[in-house]
Design a protein around this motif. Structure first.
Motif, PDB file in Angstrom:
ATOM      1  N   ALA A 198     -58.782  23.570  18.420  1.00  0.00           N
ATOM      2  CA  ALA A 198     -58.192  22.115  18.113  1.00  0.00           C
ATOM      3  C   ALA A 198     -56.739  21.068  19.059  1.00  0.00           C
ATOM      4  N   SER A 199     -57.932  21.022  19.962  1.00  0.00           N
ATOM      5  CA  SER A 199     -56.867  20.656  20.723  1.00  0.00           C
ATOM      6  C   SER A 199     -56.788  18.992  20.618  1.00  0.00           C
ATOM      7  N   ASP A 200     -57.996  18.598  20.275  1.00  0.00           N
ATOM      8  CA  ASP A 200     -57.554  17.009  19.263  1.00  0.00           C
ATOM      9  C   ASP A 200     -56.371  17.101  18.335  1.00  0.00           C
ATOM     10  N   LYS A 201     -56.036  17.905  17.862  1.00  0.00           N
ATOM     11  CA  LYS A 201     -55.307  17.324  16.807  1.00  0.00           C
ATOM     12  C   LYS A 201     -54.222  18.896  17.595  1.00  0.00           C
ATOM     13  N   LEU A 202     -53.204  18.048  18.207  1.00  0.00           N
ATOM     14  CA  LEU A 202     -52.206  19.229  18.549  1.00  0.00           C
ATOM     15  C   LEU A 202     -50.932  18.166  17.827  1.00  0.00           C
ATOM     16  N   ILE A 203     -51.063  17.097  17.928  1.00  0.00           N
ATOM     17  CA  ILE A 203     -49.649  16.590  16.775  1.00  0.00           C
ATOM     18  C   ILE A 203     -50.247  17.222  15.648  1.00  0.00           C
ATOM     19  N   ASP A 204     -51.473  16.896  14.957  1.00  0.00           N
ATOM     20  CA  ASP A 204     -51.168  17.623  13.698  1.00  0.00           C
ATOM     21  C   ASP A 204     -51.206  18.857  13.479  1.00  0.00           C
ATOM     22  N   PHE A 205     -51.349  20.198  14.927  1.00  0.00           N
ATOM     23  CA  PHE A 205     -51.225  21.212  14.435  1.00  0.00           C
ATOM     24  C   PHE A 205     -49.886  21.194  14.456  1.00  0.00           C
ATOM     25  N   THR A 206     -48.782  20.710  15.527  1.00  0.00           N
ATOM     26  CA  THR A 206     -46.997  21.454  15.728  1.00  0.00           C
ATOM     27  C   THR A 206     -46.393  21.261  13.896  1.00  0.00           C
ATOM     28  N   VAL A 207     -46.774  19.657  13.906  1.00  0.00           N
ATOM     29  CA  VAL A 207     -46.272  19.146  12.883  1.00  0.00           C
ATOM     30  C   VAL A 207     -46.685  20.008  11.288  1.00  0.00           C
ATOM     31  N   ALA A 208     -47.245  20.571  11.266  1.00  0.00           N
ATOM     32  CA  ALA A 208     -47.667  21.973  10.315  1.00  0.00           C
ATOM     33  C   ALA A 208     -46.869  23.279  10.978  1.00  0.00           C
ATOM     34  N   MET A 224     -53.151  22.567   7.418  1.00  0.00           N
ATOM     35  CA  MET A 224     -53.881  22.905   8.954  1.00  0.00           C
ATOM     36  C   MET A 224     -55.514  22.348   8.389  1.00  0.00           C
ATOM     37  N   LEU A 225     -55.983  22.894   7.514  1.00  0.00           N
ATOM     38  CA  LEU A 225     -57.193  23.232   6.819  1.00  0.00           C
ATOM     39  C   LEU A 225     -57.182  21.384   6.297  1.00  0.00           C
ATOM     40  N   GLY A 228     -58.000  19.312   9.022  1.00  0.00           N
ATOM     41  CA  GLY A 228     -59.222  18.990   9.425  1.00  0.00           C
ATOM     42  C   GLY A 228     -59.333  20.103  10.982  1.00  0.00           C
ATOM     43  N   ILE A 229     -58.175  21.260  10.799  1.00  0.00           N
ATOM     44  CA  ILE A 229     -58.500  22.615  11.802  1.00  0.00           C
ATOM     45  C   ILE A 229     -59.219  22.992  10.885  1.00  0.00           C
ATOM     46  N   PRO A 230     -60.270  24.150  11.276  1.00  0.00           N
ATOM     47  CA  PRO A 230     -61.199  25.116  10.898  1.00  0.00           C
ATOM     48  C   PRO A 230     -60.601  26.573  10.929  1.00  0.00           C
ATOM     49  N   GLN A 231     -61.128  26.984  10.033  1.00  0.00           N
ATOM     50  CA  GLN A 231     -60.997  28.106   9.331  1.00  0.00           C
ATOM     51  C   GLN A 231     -60.485  29.397   9.569  1.00  0.00           C
ATOM     52  N   SER A 232     -61.949  29.227  11.400  1.00  0.00           N
ATOM     53  CA  SER A 232     -61.689  30.818  12.087  1.00  0.00           C
ATOM     54  C   SER A 232     -60.441  29.982  13.199  1.00  0.00           C
ATOM     55  N   GLY A 233     -60.174  28.667  12.995  1.00  0.00           N
ATOM     56  CA  GLY A 233     -58.798  28.691  14.334  1.00  0.00           C
ATOM     57  C   GLY A 233     -57.698  28.813  14.218  1.00  0.00           C
TER      58      GLY A 233
END
Length: 459
Positions: A198-208, A224-225, A228-233
């Motif tokens: 999810a390198s392209d979603k760093l901000i979304d990931f960290t906000v969550a 996170m889901l 758009g962050i994948p379930q596997s991730g």
């Protein structure tokens, strides 16, 4: 009937006691900055609009107070923008200056403008007011002070170590126990995002992730889901949700989680360096805690990230924060100027000290002794003594009018002045003074030397 005056929304008056308490915090921070070798600078209250606009994002730009041009500003206004009611274009033609939004951008401008005069690394501090056209609410004002310290021109991690020590020194001096300095690293967060795809979603990931202690693990995963962050991730993140223990054990866990990320490993190395140094040096009243959910200022910070938490028994947000940045001056064309900085939340520190009753009694001390005015002859005799008391470092004053004794004594009582001196014919002829202790009511006739000694001893 004249309308009752008031202050603009989001601003405050401070009474003498509040000013004294605020100055106590200012002076404590300032003295520590000086001790650590930081140099004070000041920048103007307002800057050219081009210096500020475009540096804080759209939301920040909307909160900047603009200053109308002097004179007939409408005469030089963009008439087309005026007729079309295009506020953005109109503003740029009638306002060339603005009140500073923070101290960081003016500092960047200062470094670029004075780069040939500055000796790098440059350790600077600034304690000045800033203005934001924000919606006023509890703890949020339109005018407030910022207390910032930065080192620019060095990428050494010893600077991070020093800032942790600086925080510790300030809170120790304020007698404030139970402070936690939380630390993370942007590279750790980037590494985690890389590992879970999810390198392209760093901000979304960290906000969550930042909401973990507020909404819990399941809701964080769902957010996170949804982003758009994948379930596997997300499944790879499972060890992160149960990360616990001391600094060292968390670092070991992170080494496993981030084993495939060079960026993440670099962040681990930096955090380990800082923690090992602090473990050797020790802290007085604060503790250093790794918090991998800490993600403040991700658009700005590139390395270490700090946040200072108040004692657990005080329900308030962070009282300080900061971090490492790699390109502070790049916004003004001066590239590759690495730095690290921290700030203190003055208003919140004030509230914490107030709630825990940690302000020293002497902090609001003003006048220590009031001379009662019985007339011009007595007043002149008193002022000669007052001059010597002030030279001796005692705050003293003469009541200005030869008012009734009761009025003058009431004045001293209401101002919490501990001593009153009475000078009449007897005192003048014997070159003595009658000293009255306001708390006990006890009176004694003393010489000037004894008067000075007694007040210094009891105050």
């Amino acid at each position: 009937m004249a309308q009752k005056p008031s202050t603009p929304k989001g601003t405050r008056d401070f009474n003498p006691e509040q000013v004294a308490k605020r100055n106590y915090i200012f002076n404590t921070i300032r003295n520590t900055f000086d001790t650590f070798g930081f140099q004070p600078i000041e920048t103007p209250s307002f800057e050219n609009s081009e210096t500020l606009i475009g540096k804080y994002g759209d939301e920040g730009d909307r909160l900047i107070f603009k200053i109308l041009n002097s004179g007939d500003y409408l005469a030089k206004a963009n008439q087309q923008a005026y007729s079309e009611k295009d506020s953005n274009k109109l503003t740029s033609s009638i306002s060339e200056k603005a009140l500073r939004y923070d101290l960081t951008v003016p500092f960047a401008r200062y470094v670029v403008q004075h780069q040939n005069e500055i000796e790098f690394p440059f350790k600077r501090y600034q304690i000045q007011p800033v203005w934001r056209a924000d919606r006023p609410q509890k703890g949020r004002f339109r005018e407030f002070y910022q207390c910032d310290a930065d080192v620019v021109g060095s990428d050494s991690l010893w600077q991070e170590v020093e800032f942790i020590q600086l925080y510790d020194n300030v809170f120790s001096a304020l007698k404030l126990d139970g402070i936690t300095i939380k630390i993370n690293n942007r590279k750790i967060l980037s590494g985690i995002a890389e590992v879970i795809g999810a390198s392209d979603k760093l901000i979304d990931f960290t906000v969550a992730l930042d909401k973990l202690d507020k909404i819990g693990e399941e809701k964080v995963k769902q957010e996170m889901l949804d982003k758009g962050i994948p379930q596997s991730g997300i499944e790879k993140l499972q060890p992160l949700f149960s990360l616990s223990g001391n600094f060292e054990s968390q670092i070991e866990s992170l080494k496993t989680i981030l084993s495939t990320s060079d960026e993440g490993q670099k962040g681990i190395e930096e955090l380990s360096f800082i923690n090992n140094a602090i473990s050797e040096l020790g802290l007085s009243t604060t503790k250093l805690q790794l918090d991998v959910t800490l993600a403040r200022g991700l658009n700005y910070y590139t390395g270490a990230i700090f946040e200072v938490a108040a004692p657990e028994n005080v329900k308030i947000g962070s009282i300080g924060g900061g971090g490492r940045y790699d390109d502070l001056t790049g916004i003004f064309g001066m590239k590759n100027m690495s730095g690290v900085g921290i700030s203190f939340g003055l208003d919140r520190i004030y509230l914490v000290l107030e709630e825990l009753d940690l302000f020293p009694e002497t902090v609001s001390k003003n006048i220590e002794v009031l001379f009662i005015n019985f007339g011009d002859k007595e007043a002149l005799f008193s002022l000669k003594a007052i001059k010597k008391l002030r030279t001796a470092g005692i705050n003293a004053e003469l009541y200005p009018d030869a008012a009734k004794m009761k009025k003058q004594m009431t004045h001293a009582d209401r101002r919490n002045i501990p001593f009153v001196v009475l000078v009449g014919e007897h005192e003048i002829s014997s070159n003595t003074y009658t000293l009255k202790h306001m708390k006990t009511g006890m009176q004694e006739n003393v010489t000037l030397e004894s008067l000075i000694s007694e007040i210094k001893k009891k105050s």
